[in-house]
Enzyme design. Structure first.
Site, PDB file in Angstrom:
ATOM      1  N   HIS A 173       0.826  -1.223   0.000  1.00  0.00           N
ATOM      2  CA  HIS A 173       0.000   0.000   0.000  1.00  0.00           C
ATOM      3  C   HIS A 173       0.856   1.267   0.000  1.00  0.00           C
ATOM      4  O   HIS A 173       0.417   2.314   0.472  1.00  0.00           O
ATOM      5  CB  HIS A 173      -0.947   0.046   1.213  1.00  0.00           C
ATOM      6  CG  HIS A 173      -1.672  -1.231   1.469  1.00  0.00           C
ATOM      7  ND1 HIS A 173      -2.890  -1.535   0.908  1.00  0.00           N
ATOM      8  CD2 HIS A 173      -1.316  -2.316   2.197  1.00  0.00           C
ATOM      9  CE1 HIS A 173      -3.280  -2.733   1.300  1.00  0.00           C
ATOM     10  NE2 HIS A 173      -2.341  -3.242   2.084  1.00  0.00           N
ATOM     11  N   SER A 294      15.730  20.988 -16.692  1.00  0.00           N
ATOM     12  CA  SER A 294      14.565  21.806 -16.999  1.00  0.00           C
ATOM     13  C   SER A 294      15.023  23.058 -17.725  1.00  0.00           C
ATOM     14  O   SER A 294      16.151  23.509 -17.552  1.00  0.00           O
ATOM     15  CB  SER A 294      13.865  22.171 -15.693  1.00  0.00           C
ATOM     16  OG  SER A 294      13.150  23.380 -15.836  1.00  0.00           O
ATOM     17  N   LYS A 300      16.864  21.155 -11.500  1.00  0.00           N
ATOM     18  CA  LYS A 300      16.118  19.923 -11.790  1.00  0.00           C
ATOM     19  C   LYS A 300      16.954  18.837 -12.448  1.00  0.00           C
ATOM     20  O   LYS A 300      17.843  19.089 -13.245  1.00  0.00           O
ATOM     21  CB  LYS A 300      14.941  20.251 -12.709  1.00  0.00           C
ATOM     22  CG  LYS A 300      13.863  21.028 -12.000  1.00  0.00           C
ATOM     23  CD  LYS A 300      12.939  20.113 -11.253  1.00  0.00           C
ATOM     24  CE  LYS A 300      11.808  19.760 -12.178  1.00  0.00           C
ATOM     25  NZ  LYS A 300      10.819  18.939 -11.534  1.00  0.00           N
ATOM     26  N   GLU A 307       9.756   8.104 -17.298  1.00  0.00           N
ATOM     27  CA  GLU A 307       8.402   8.653 -17.500  1.00  0.00           C
ATOM     28  C   GLU A 307       7.880   8.325 -18.890  1.00  0.00           C
ATOM     29  O   GLU A 307       6.704   7.991 -19.074  1.00  0.00           O
ATOM     30  CB  GLU A 307       8.412  10.172 -17.290  1.00  0.00           C
ATOM     31  CG  GLU A 307       8.558  10.561 -15.827  1.00  0.00           C
ATOM     32  CD  GLU A 307       8.811  12.059 -15.649  1.00  0.00           C
ATOM     33  OE1 GLU A 307       8.206  12.858 -16.371  1.00  0.00           O
ATOM     34  OE2 GLU A 307       9.629  12.408 -14.785  1.00  0.00           O
TER      35      GLU A 307
END
Ligand code: ARG
Length: 475
Positions: A173, A294, A300, A307
């Site tokens: 979970h 970025s 970043k 992704e």
């Protein structure tokens, strides 16, 4: 391979040689828009090698059976070899004005060797030809995918070996659950991918039957030898019903579902890598060569590759559903709808290959932040099960022990302590069974090292898992 773009006027060398193949039956030329709409060459051109190889086997069979002469065969073979070599080298451009790759090859052959070329299509239809070509193409591509799966499993085993004693929290979970090793966690993915390998192999084995000779749908009056062609092309046999031979696309669906499951596995793995790479987790750091920055935020470092893998999973699922839906209402046998199979399966193949290709080096170069994993494992009471087991092993029924440990956890939360820092007196207030040896028993190291059950998280168990996977890979 080079492709010529379609010309506005639809004029090309093959039109001059052949017009439309079926012009005899028609009094009007095909509308330009309809011609473009009907055409599949922009995507089926990638099967040129398989199409030519299939034609070579077919011509050899026709000659062996005396349907064409030895001289016809020789000319056809020479012509096909030349076409294959010239496409491979870039000398011959595939003409996008042709309807499909099958017609291009036949037209080019006829342009090169004249009437000999016109004999190739005897006892064959594009319906069995395309069914053959896709199988050959998928067989080749599946080999590529299997090799990439192997490489990825090897990369995972390497990381698992290097991190077999690295302790981290295991989750259920997404809540910290029990201590595990990072090697153990990684090997779970190795097991999934091992099943993927066997799934692709199964699908290829079921696909590996030649439909050629089914012709349009009913077979042929010529004395063909389908087994000969099948053997020449490395098939395990022939399809047994000519109607099924030309209308079956189960093998596309089976492979596409195997590819979907591969993507689902890569996507779950990606999701974890993305989470682990966040400041909140900081369990791993992807190599600079597999991350991006970025355009505005200078700090970043994004896990774009992971992704994208997660993102591409959607389209691979979509392709499977698109083809399932295309096929569901089709009467037997061939219908033009079936031309839609190719873009779907090609897209799935391209994306699975691209994802596997990026995944192995991304895993290989991933840095593991052991200290952070260990720190995370120290919080969250993930040794509570082991504390209950401590009582159970000393005679208390598990349910009673479970209840007491629950109360102890609540007490720790209230006092802002963990199980390892709660004083022995506090333990004794809950049960006289507790003694100071409990602290050793619930240390993260003990929790992990004592889980020697088959498939468990201990170092020795993970070593066995790695050995098992390596043995399976070698098969
Ligand atoms: N381009 C077609 C396909 O991909 C080839 C088969 C065409 N057969 C036919 N009878 N029109 O399905």
């Amino acid at each position: 391979m080079f492709c010529l773009p379609p010309k506005g006027d639809g004029q090309n060398v093959y039109n001059k040689v052949m017009e439309k193949m079926w012009a005899g039956r028609f009094s009007k030329a095909l509308d330009k828009k309809a011609d473009d709409f009907n055409s599949s060459i922009s995507f089926d051109c990638r099967m040129y090698k398989q199409d030519i190889t299939g034609s070579m086997a077919h011509a050899a069979m026709l000659a062996k059976q005396g349907i064409i002469s030895a001289e016809d065969h020789e000319k056809i073979l020479e012509g096909l070899c030349g076409i294959l070599a010239d496409i491979d080298s870039g000398k011959l451009e595939i003409d996008m004005n042709c309807e499909d790759i099958h017609m291009f090859v036949e037209a080019e052959l006829t342009a090169r060797i004249g009437d000999y070329g016109k004999k190739l299509h005897t006892a064959r239809s594009r319906n069995d030809q395309v069914a053959l070509d896709i199988r050959l193409y998928l067989r080749d591509k599946s080999e590529e995918i299997l090799a990439l799966l192997h490489e990825l499993v090897e990369a995972i085993c390497e990381q698992a070996e290097a991190n077999k004693a690295v302790i981290m929290p295991g989750y259920t979970h997404l809540q910290r659950a029990q201590p595990i090793t990072f090697g153990h966690h990684l090997m779970a993915y190795a097991m999934m991918l091992l099943r993927d390998i066997s799934r692709v192999r199964d699908a290829v084995a079921r696909m590996n039957y030649s439909p050629l000779g089914s012709c349009a749908l009913a077979g042929t009056t010529y004395n063909t030898d389908r087994e000969f062609v099948a053997e020449k092309l490395g098939f395990d046999g022939i399809t047994q019903n000519s109607i099924d031979g030309v209308s079956d696309r189960d093998f596309c669906l089976e492979l596409m579902s195997a590819f979907s499951i591969i993507m689902m596995h890569l996507s779950r793995f990606s999701e974890e890598i993305i989470l682990w790479s966040s400041w909140e987790f900081s369990f791993v750091e992807l190599d600079d060569s597999f991350t991006t920055g970025s355009s505005i935020m200078p700090q970043k470092k994004n896990s774009d590759m992971a992704e994208l893998v997660r993102g591409k999973t959607g389209r691979v699922y979509g392709n499977l559903f698109a083809l399932l839906t295309t096929l569901k209402g089709l009467p037997l046998a061939y219908n033009k709808d079936m031309q839609e199979d190719k873009e779907a399966i090609f897209d799935s193949i391209d994306n699975v290959i691209a994802c596997l290709d990026i995944f192995a080096p991304m895993i290989r170069t991933m840095k593991v932040k052991k200290e952070n994993m260990y720190k995370a494992a120290q919080r969250g009471f993930i040794n509570a099960t082991d504390l209950a087991d401590y009582l159970t092993k000393r005679g208390m029924p598990f349910r009673s022990a479970y209840k007491i440990v629950g109360q102890i956890v609540a007490e720790c939360i209230e006092k802002n302590l963990v199980l390892d820092t709660l004083p022995i007196e506090a333990y004794k207030a809950h049960s006289e069974i507790f003694d100071t040896d409990l602290f050793d028993e619930i240390s993260l190291e003990t929790c992990v090292s004592k889980r020697i059950s088959a498939g468990g998280t201990s170092v020795s168990s993970v070593e066995k898992q790695i050995a098992y996977v390596k043995k399976e890979l070698a098969k």
